[in-house]
Design a protein around this motif. Sequence first.
Motif, short mmCIF file in Angstrom:
data_model
loop_
_atom_site.label_atom_id
_atom_site.label_comp_id
_atom_site.label_asym_id
_atom_site.label_seq_id
_atom_site.Cartn_x
_atom_site.Cartn_y
_atom_site.Cartn_z
N THR A 117 -9.55 -0.35 -31.60
CA THR A 117 -9.97 0.25 -32.85
C THR A 117 -11.32 -0.54 -33.22
O THR A 117 -12.32 -0.21 -33.75
N ILE A 118 -11.12 -2.17 -33.34
CA ILE A 118 -12.04 -2.98 -33.94
C ILE A 118 -12.80 -3.65 -32.91
O ILE A 118 -13.90 -4.05 -33.45
N SER A 134 -11.25 4.08 -43.00
CA SER A 134 -12.29 4.54 -42.38
C SER A 134 -12.50 3.99 -40.93
O SER A 134 -12.98 4.81 -39.98
N GLU A 135 -12.25 2.97 -40.46
CA GLU A 135 -12.36 2.24 -39.23
C GLU A 135 -11.20 2.81 -38.14
O GLU A 135 -11.56 3.25 -37.20
N PRO A 139 -14.22 8.02 -34.89
CA PRO A 139 -14.08 8.49 -33.48
C PRO A 139 -14.99 7.94 -32.40
O PRO A 139 -15.86 8.64 -31.63
N ASN A 140 -14.96 6.72 -32.22
CA ASN A 140 -15.69 5.97 -31.49
C ASN A 140 -15.19 5.99 -30.05
O ASN A 140 -13.73 5.94 -30.02
N LEU A 150 -7.63 6.21 -22.07
CA LEU A 150 -8.24 4.77 -22.19
C LEU A 150 -9.45 4.50 -23.03
O LEU A 150 -10.17 5.54 -23.13
N PRO A 151 -9.72 3.42 -23.57
CA PRO A 151 -10.91 3.25 -24.14
C PRO A 151 -11.95 3.00 -23.31
O PRO A 151 -11.89 3.08 -21.95
N ALA A 152 -13.27 3.19 -23.94
CA ALA A 152 -14.54 3.44 -22.78
C ALA A 152 -14.50 2.43 -21.77
O ALA A 152 -15.22 2.30 -20.82
#
Length: 171
Positions: A117-118, A134-135, A139-140, A150-152
């Motif tokens: 997330t960070i 908010s973080e 929706p990144n 999985l993350p990007a």
Amino acid sequence: EGMPSILVHERLLAEDLLTGDIPVPAEGSLLPDTYAFERGETRAAVLARMQAAMDETLAELWAGRGPRAAVSTPREAVILASVVEKETGKAEERPQVAGVLSNRLRIGMMLGADATTIYPLTRGKPLGRMIRVSELRDPNPYNTRVIMGLPAGPTTNPGGEALAARLDPAQ
């Protein structure tokens, strides 16, 4: 283990015995380890050794992956191993964390990892504060609290133990 590329870059640039400039390497492309170097050696040469060590270790571990591995490519293994690396610093917990994350992937559950997330905010540097609501809702493509799967990309450079745990997780 688990040092993000931006911090490796900063550490190499701060070493007065090395020469030359280097770009920030791709996240997940370096194998954390102790590397010897000689006075006057280029930073690019040290970086190339770190990248070659990651390629070699990943190829070896990928070839021996277990049947519970929930990833289908070496890149996915690095991405998930980077999450494992950030979720626990304790070697004995890595197989269990890898097992939990693998099970979440298999059933289509969000991974829910704060480290992912960070990452877009800091590129791996410490946040230095609590995560904002908010973080957590942003929706990144790295935020595994709001995206499925999985993350990007990787969020750090996972070590060999995190990669091994990822490719043969506990049940």
